[in-house]
Design an enzyme around this catalytic site. Structure first.
Site, PDB file in Angstrom:
ATOM      1  N   LYS A 207      46.952  48.794  48.906  1.00 22.19           N
ATOM      2  CA  LYS A 207      47.314  48.182  47.624  1.00 22.19           C
ATOM      3  C   LYS A 207      48.711  47.589  47.728  1.00 22.19           C
ATOM      4  O   LYS A 207      49.716  48.237  47.443  1.00 22.19           O
ATOM      5  CB  LYS A 207      47.244  49.216  46.491  1.00 22.19           C
ATOM      6  CG  LYS A 207      47.149  48.556  45.119  1.00 22.19           C
ATOM      7  CD  LYS A 207      45.876  47.747  44.986  1.00 22.19           C
ATOM      8  CE  LYS A 207      45.895  46.833  43.788  1.00 22.19           C
ATOM      9  NZ  LYS A 207      44.765  45.906  43.795  1.00 22.19           N
ATOM     10  N   SER A 412      40.336  43.113  42.586  1.00 23.11           N
ATOM     11  CA  SER A 412      40.987  44.070  41.684  1.00 23.11           C
ATOM     12  C   SER A 412      40.319  44.033  40.309  1.00 23.11           C
ATOM     13  O   SER A 412      39.132  44.328  40.205  1.00 23.11           O
ATOM     14  CB  SER A 412      42.494  43.780  41.598  1.00 23.11           C
ATOM     15  OG  SER A 412      43.114  44.042  42.833  1.00 23.11           O
TER      16      SER A 412
END
Length: 626
Positions: A207, A412
């Protein structure tokens, strides 16, 4: 007791305020008069109808970035900006408009050739250009010629040009194919110099959305993930272009040494290098290209070939308003393009409430039998993503199948809103995944003393002042950090659970392919994150089949402009097209400054759009391509 006479300073600023209000009133009145005048001119001018010659070429002179949905812009502000010499940050062209224009031209006997003038084309993902390319192939199949001409071909421009029967390059022109890259800007040192502290809460090995605020370079994990999907996209680009141009995929020069060797063989002539490499078919002057077209479609009074431009032809064949047949069943398209934010948002940004409202509108429309959610988004607010997801579940409960169709990126939060659909379709080159959660908070407690400022007071609890932004000035309590990290971990678990339930996977299986890692559509299919590969047309057919429809219309459900907004947009658009508005110019210095500030502007606009009420985000920074 009498009031004191205002002091000199107060009277001075009062006078300035009155002058400002008077000046503003004059400007607004002048603007109103101009609008009325434009209305009158539009009503009484009847000789501006666009005419297509009996034999003509359609010039596909696209200006701007290829998009699924145009972002909303204030028409008055845009017109004033252009008249003062400003320039739209990034003009946009609807892919659906381009496809519609080419399809109409294919069956129009007046249009005998298609000219690809791509000099002003901006960015465009492979999936968008493939849709346009498919329409160009249909045009060619009708027996009509497609010719490309330019002085410079960038990577996206050349990809579209490769669909042409013949690519011509101007003398001293160039074809530059440099490959794909991802190069975010990093702010760690700058924030430290400003004494701004960054607090990050995240889950996911890959991430990397918050790395620009924590590092001065890309992490090894981010490089590993990014180079994988970038190589896949570049491989697809090379194979497709090579197949159309009839040379091997290893014909592309990927090192300075290889490029130098071929340029030396061409004696440093970039245009001759392009011919030698088979990238273009010939070198032609503009006049020679004009003569070739005159031989095909004839000559007009301006001593050039008969033609109609993309914008002119679009006005003839694309209705300004969408009219629905009230008797037919519909497959509805809802476009979700841009960053996902909480609340309502104009076109070009995905508002949790506003996009949910469009889905709800489709749910309550009895003629809508299925919905295609077209996603082109790197994510954003987790809360807003879930609001949209809830509406998708309600559509399914109402018996209306939902197909998620992924465009260039659905990562996402973009993947979050796709997961609840009946099926997920992606292009092979779609950038997706990036399943992860993060929280981001900047505090300035170290900058306050340097500025001679301080914030102090009392509260009834330790939490007092939290929602009012007190941590910005006083710093973040270590206990609050633990609390935020717990919330982020909970959000990640909810993300995994939601994906697992909708994809028939365990949370462990989802976690294996999650961790914030980015995948291409082809790889996502292998991993079970998407169901099928295809474009939006394939998704529409799939939605119709699931709804049992054999005859249907396609309806785009979108935010409508108010009558006043539409009127102003139409009037100013017509006035600009006819040259009635003053035209400014942009200097070379302004263009250079624009390039230097573009990335900074994008990043700070993005931060401004981070408005999740819980401060929890699912966003992919590295999903943008340079």
């Amino acid at each position: 007791m009498t009031d004191k006479k205002p002091g000199l300073i107060r009277r001075l600023f009062g006078t300035i305020a009155r002058v400002y209000r008077g000046f503003r009133s004059v400007i607004l009145n002048l603007l109103f008069i101009c609008i009325v005048a434009l209305i009158a001119v539009s009503i009484f001018s009847g000789d501006d109808k666009i005419k297509v010659p009996p034999t003509a070429a359609l010039v596909l002179n696209l200006t701007g970035d290829l998009v699924e949905e145009k972002r909303w812009t204030d028409p008055i502000a845009t017109a004033i900006n252009e008249s003062l010499g400003g320039q739209e940050d990034a003009p946009e062209v609807l892919v659906s408009d381009v496809v519609s224009v080419i399809k109409n031209a294919t069956s129009d006997n007046r249009i005998q050739a298609l000219v690809l003038d791509l000099s002003m084309l901006g960015s465009g993902s492979l999936d968008k250009m493939q849709l346009i390319g498919a329409a160009i192939e249909e045009f060619k199949a009708s027996g009509k010629k497609v010719l490309a001409f330019g002085g410079y071909y960038g990577q996206g421009q050349y990809y579209l040009a490769s669909y042409a029967d013949e690519i011509s390059l101007s003398p001293m022109g160039a074809v530059i194919l440099e490959g794909y890259g991802s190069y975010p800007m990093y702010y760690k040192n700058a924030l430290e110099k400003l004494k701004i502290n960054t607090h990050v809460f995240r889950v996911g090995t890959y991430k990397s959305a918050v790395e620009p605020f924590l590092r001065n370079d890309m992490s090894d994990e981010a490089k590993e993930a990014n180079v994988a999907w970038l190589n896949e996209l570049w491989s697809d680009y090379k194979q497709q272009v090579a197949a159309r141009r009839g040379f091997a995929a290893d014909n592309f020069d990927e090192t300075y040494a290889a490029l130098l060797e071929k340029l030396q063989a061409a004696e440093g002539d970039l245009s001759q290098y392009a011919v030698n490499a088979g990238l273009v078919d010939n070198i032609k002057t503009r006049e020679a290209f004009r003569r070739d077209l005159i031989a095909i479609v004839g000559e007009n009074d301006d001593h050039t070939y008969n033609h109609v431009t993309f914008g002119e032809y679009a006005k003839l064949v694309i209705p300004s308003k969408q009219f629905d047949n009230p008797l037919t069943d519909k497959v509805a398209i809802v476009v979700a393009r841009g960053v996902i934010v909480d609340g309502t948002a104009k076109a070009g940004t995905i508002g949790g409430d506003s996009t949910a409202a469009l889905l709800r509108q489709a749910r309550h429309d009895d003629k809508v039998k299925a919905v295609v959610l077209r996603i082109d988004s790197p994510g954003g607010s987790a809360y807003a993503s879930e609001i949209i997801g809830q509406e998708i579940r309600l559509l399914r409960e109402a018996g209306k199948p939902v197909i998620a169709s992924m465009g260039s990126v659905a990562a996402s939060g973009g993947y979050w809103i796709a997961a609840p659909a009946n099926e997920i379709w992606a292009a092979p080159t779609t950038i997706t995944g990036s399943i992860g959660i993060f929280g981001l908070l900047h505090t300035a407690e170290d900058a306050m003393p340097a500025l001679g400022l301080n914030v102090d007071g009392v509260g009834t609890t330790e939490l007092a002042g939290l929602s009012a932004g007190l941590p910005l000035f006083k710093g973040l309590d270590p206990k609050a950090k633990d609390l935020f990290q717990l919330l982020i971990e909970r959000g990640y678990t909810e993300f995994l659970t939601m994906v697992g339930e909708n994809r028939n996977m365990t949370t462990t299986e989802v976690d294996t392919v999650a961790q914030g890692r980015v995948w291409t559509g082809s790889k996502a299919l292998e991993l079970g994150l998407v169901d099928k590969l295809g474009n939006i047309n394939d998704a529409i057919k799939a939605a119709a089949e699931k709804a049992g429809l054999s005859q249907y219309d396609v309806k785009v459900v979108k935010q409508e402009l108010t009558p006043s907004e539409q009127m102003i947009k139409d009037l100013l658009g017509e006035a600009s097209a006819k040259g009635w508005l003053p035209q400014g110019s942009v200097s070379a210095e302004q263009k250079l400054l624009g390039k230097l500030t573009k990335q900074l502007k994008q990043d700070f606009v993005l931060l401004n759009q981070f408005n999740d009420p819980n401060g929890v985000y699912s966003y992919c920074v590295s999903c943008s391509i340079n």
